[in-house]
Design a protein around this motif. Structure first.
Motif, mmCIF file in Angstrom:
data_model
loop_
_atom_site.group_PDB
_atom_site.id
_atom_site.type_symbol
_atom_site.label_atom_id
_atom_site.label_comp_id
_atom_site.label_asym_id
_atom_site.label_seq_id
_atom_site.Cartn_x
_atom_site.Cartn_y
_atom_site.Cartn_z
ATOM 1 N N THR A 31 0.840 -0.928 -0.013
ATOM 2 C CA THR A 31 0.335 0.018 -0.403
ATOM 3 C C THR A 31 0.869 1.443 0.179
ATOM 4 O OG1 THR A 31 -0.199 -0.020 2.229
ATOM 5 C CG2 THR A 31 -1.607 -1.201 1.297
ATOM 6 N N ASN A 32 2.243 0.993 0.336
ATOM 7 C CA ASN A 32 3.202 2.387 -0.304
ATOM 8 C C ASN A 32 3.972 2.123 -1.122
ATOM 9 O OD1 ASN A 32 2.719 3.749 2.480
ATOM 10 N ND2 ASN A 32 3.400 1.756 3.332
ATOM 11 N N ALA A 33 4.236 3.369 -1.748
ATOM 12 C CA ALA A 33 5.728 3.534 -2.708
ATOM 13 C C ALA A 33 7.020 2.874 -1.998
ATOM 14 C CB ALA A 33 5.330 4.699 -3.124
ATOM 15 N N MET A 34 7.673 2.126 -2.161
ATOM 16 C CA MET A 34 8.474 1.737 -2.022
ATOM 17 C C MET A 34 9.689 2.169 -2.446
ATOM 18 S SD MET A 34 7.781 0.181 1.810
ATOM 19 C CE MET A 34 9.368 -0.355 2.252
ATOM 20 N N ARG A 35 11.027 2.128 -1.836
ATOM 21 C CA ARG A 35 11.910 2.367 -2.451
ATOM 22 C C ARG A 35 13.568 1.883 -1.918
ATOM 23 N NH1 ARG A 35 12.754 8.908 -4.483
ATOM 24 N NH2 ARG A 35 11.878 7.935 -6.167
ATOM 25 N N TRP A 36 13.726 2.032 -2.452
ATOM 26 C CA TRP A 36 15.786 1.580 -2.322
ATOM 27 C C TRP A 36 16.179 2.583 -2.432
ATOM 28 C CZ3 TRP A 36 17.300 -3.244 0.625
ATOM 29 C CH2 TRP A 36 16.862 -3.900 0.489
ATOM 30 N N TYR A 37 17.574 2.391 -1.292
ATOM 31 C CA TYR A 37 18.633 4.166 -1.459
ATOM 32 C C TYR A 37 19.652 3.465 -1.558
ATOM 33 C CZ TYR A 37 14.307 6.417 -0.379
ATOM 34 O OH TYR A 37 12.580 7.167 -0.276
ATOM 35 N N ARG A 38 20.505 4.224 -1.444
ATOM 36 C CA ARG A 38 22.241 4.061 -1.299
ATOM 37 C C ARG A 38 22.738 5.738 -0.637
ATOM 38 N NH1 ARG A 38 24.367 2.297 -6.750
ATOM 39 N NH2 ARG A 38 24.956 3.885 -7.524
ATOM 40 N N GLN A 39 23.792 4.925 0.086
ATOM 41 C CA GLN A 39 24.269 5.785 0.580
ATOM 42 C C GLN A 39 26.766 5.551 0.484
ATOM 43 O OE1 GLN A 39 23.869 6.974 4.843
ATOM 44 N NE2 GLN A 39 24.180 8.989 4.347
ATOM 45 N N PHE A 40 26.899 6.797 0.425
ATOM 46 C CA PHE A 40 28.451 6.372 0.552
ATOM 47 C C PHE A 40 28.625 7.430 0.875
ATOM 48 C CE2 PHE A 40 27.588 4.609 -4.008
ATOM 49 C CZ PHE A 40 27.162 5.314 -4.879
ATOM 50 N N GLY A 41 29.381 6.855 2.116
ATOM 51 C CA GLY A 41 30.016 7.438 3.524
ATOM 52 C C GLY A 41 28.771 8.214 3.755
ATOM 53 N N PHE A 42 29.629 9.265 4.196
ATOM 54 C CA PHE A 42 28.969 10.644 4.789
ATOM 55 C C PHE A 42 28.260 11.228 3.580
ATOM 56 C CE2 PHE A 42 29.859 8.841 8.979
ATOM 57 C CZ PHE A 42 31.391 8.735 9.239
ATOM 58 N N ASP A 43 28.056 10.908 2.300
ATOM 59 C CA ASP A 43 27.025 11.389 1.973
ATOM 60 C C ASP A 43 25.958 11.449 1.579
ATOM 61 O OD1 ASP A 43 29.528 10.947 -0.888
ATOM 62 O OD2 ASP A 43 29.265 12.378 0.857
ATOM 63 N N GLN A 44 24.611 12.146 1.523
ATOM 64 C CA GLN A 44 23.622 11.969 0.656
ATOM 65 C C GLN A 44 23.084 10.606 0.505
ATOM 66 O OE1 GLN A 44 21.526 15.370 -0.290
ATOM 67 N NE2 GLN A 44 19.738 15.743 0.254
ATOM 68 N N ARG A 45 22.283 10.245 0.249
ATOM 69 C CA ARG A 45 21.762 9.415 0.430
ATOM 70 C C ARG A 45 20.955 9.202 -1.025
ATOM 71 N NH1 ARG A 45 18.987 7.706 5.598
ATOM 72 N NH2 ARG A 45 20.320 6.324 6.529
ATOM 73 N N GLU A 46 20.986 8.299 -1.796
ATOM 74 C CA GLU A 46 20.861 8.644 -3.120
ATOM 75 C C GLU A 46 19.751 7.370 -3.513
ATOM 76 O OE1 GLU A 46 23.726 8.606 -6.261
ATOM 77 O OE2 GLU A 46 23.684 6.046 -6.550
ATOM 78 N N TRP A 47 18.939 7.366 -4.314
ATOM 79 C CA TRP A 47 17.462 6.696 -4.693
ATOM 80 C C TRP A 47 17.896 5.262 -5.168
ATOM 81 C CZ3 TRP A 47 14.248 5.560 -8.778
ATOM 82 C CH2 TRP A 47 14.400 6.656 -9.665
ATOM 83 N N ALA A 49 15.631 3.031 -6.933
ATOM 84 C CA ALA A 49 14.901 2.030 -7.746
ATOM 85 C C ALA A 49 13.543 2.278 -6.074
ATOM 86 C CB ALA A 49 14.701 0.432 -7.820
ATOM 87 N N THR A 50 12.783 1.956 -7.934
ATOM 88 C CA THR A 50 11.022 2.796 -6.568
ATOM 89 C C THR A 50 10.104 1.282 -7.074
ATOM 90 O OG1 THR A 50 11.606 4.776 -6.511
ATOM 91 C CG2 THR A 50 9.162 4.058 -6.292
ATOM 92 N N ILE A 51 9.189 0.765 -6.267
ATOM 93 C CA ILE A 51 7.999 -0.268 -6.906
ATOM 94 C C ILE A 51 6.374 0.956 -5.982
ATOM 95 C CG2 ILE A 51 8.320 -0.963 -4.099
ATOM 96 C CD1 ILE A 51 6.916 -3.857 -7.091
ATOM 97 N N PHE A 52 5.593 1.233 -6.425
ATOM 98 C CA PHE A 52 4.566 1.913 -6.329
ATOM 99 C C PHE A 52 3.452 0.753 -6.434
ATOM 100 C CE2 PHE A 52 5.480 6.146 -7.167
ATOM 101 C CZ PHE A 52 7.007 5.782 -7.960
ATOM 102 N N PRO A 53 1.729 1.341 -5.504
ATOM 103 C CA PRO A 53 1.347 -0.138 -5.137
ATOM 104 C C PRO A 53 1.096 -0.534 -6.645
ATOM 105 C CG PRO A 53 1.407 1.750 -4.253
ATOM 106 C CD PRO A 53 2.123 2.594 -5.011
ATOM 107 N N ASP A 54 1.066 -0.189 -7.427
ATOM 108 C CA ASP A 54 -0.005 -0.826 -8.848
ATOM 109 C C ASP A 54 1.356 -1.398 -9.838
ATOM 110 O OD1 ASP A 54 -0.082 1.775 -10.973
ATOM 111 O OD2 ASP A 54 1.427 0.900 -10.053
#
Length: 115
Positions: A31-47, A49-54
């Motif tokens: 029921t949620n859009a779910m996303r994988w993120y990744r982070q290199f060291g202390f950098d900001q996370r980047e997205w 992949a996303t899978i949506f409810p449909d």
């Protein structure tokens, strides 16, 4: 308490594959859009992949067909299949909703691509 628990990371050679798993403890992943993120060291996370409810999907440009996101509604799990891994994919991978819930981040799972 974190809602999402990631697993499946590890050390893999360039060109190798992994399957990451995200277990959700509270809300249904279907029921949620779910996303994988990744982070290199202390950098900001980047997205990543996303899978949506449909079950439609969206991928960051750098993925270029190498990764795939899918879910198991019965087990309340979200997966990220990584193939043709590159050293530049070395990072800690996290899952969360999209947009992310600030209190739901887990510990992530480390992916290291090295020969």
């Amino acid at each position: 308490q974190a809602q999402f628990v990631e697993s499946g990371g590890g050390l893999v050679q360039p060109g190798g594959s992994l399957r990451l798993t995200c277990a959700a403890s509270r809300s249904p992943v279907s029921t949620n859009a779910m996303r994988w993120y990744r982070q290199f060291g202390f950098d900001q996370r980047e997205w990543v992949a996303t899978i949506f409810p449909d079950e439609s999907r969206d991928y960051a440009d750098f993925v270029k067909g190498r990764f795939s996101i899918f879910r198991d509604d019965g087990k309340n799990l979200v997966y990220l299949r990584l193939t043709n891994l590159l050293p530049g994919d070395t990072a800690v991978y996290y899952c969360n909703t999209f947009p992310p819930s600030p209190t739901s981040w887990g510990q992530g799972t480390q992916v290291t691509v090295s020969s």
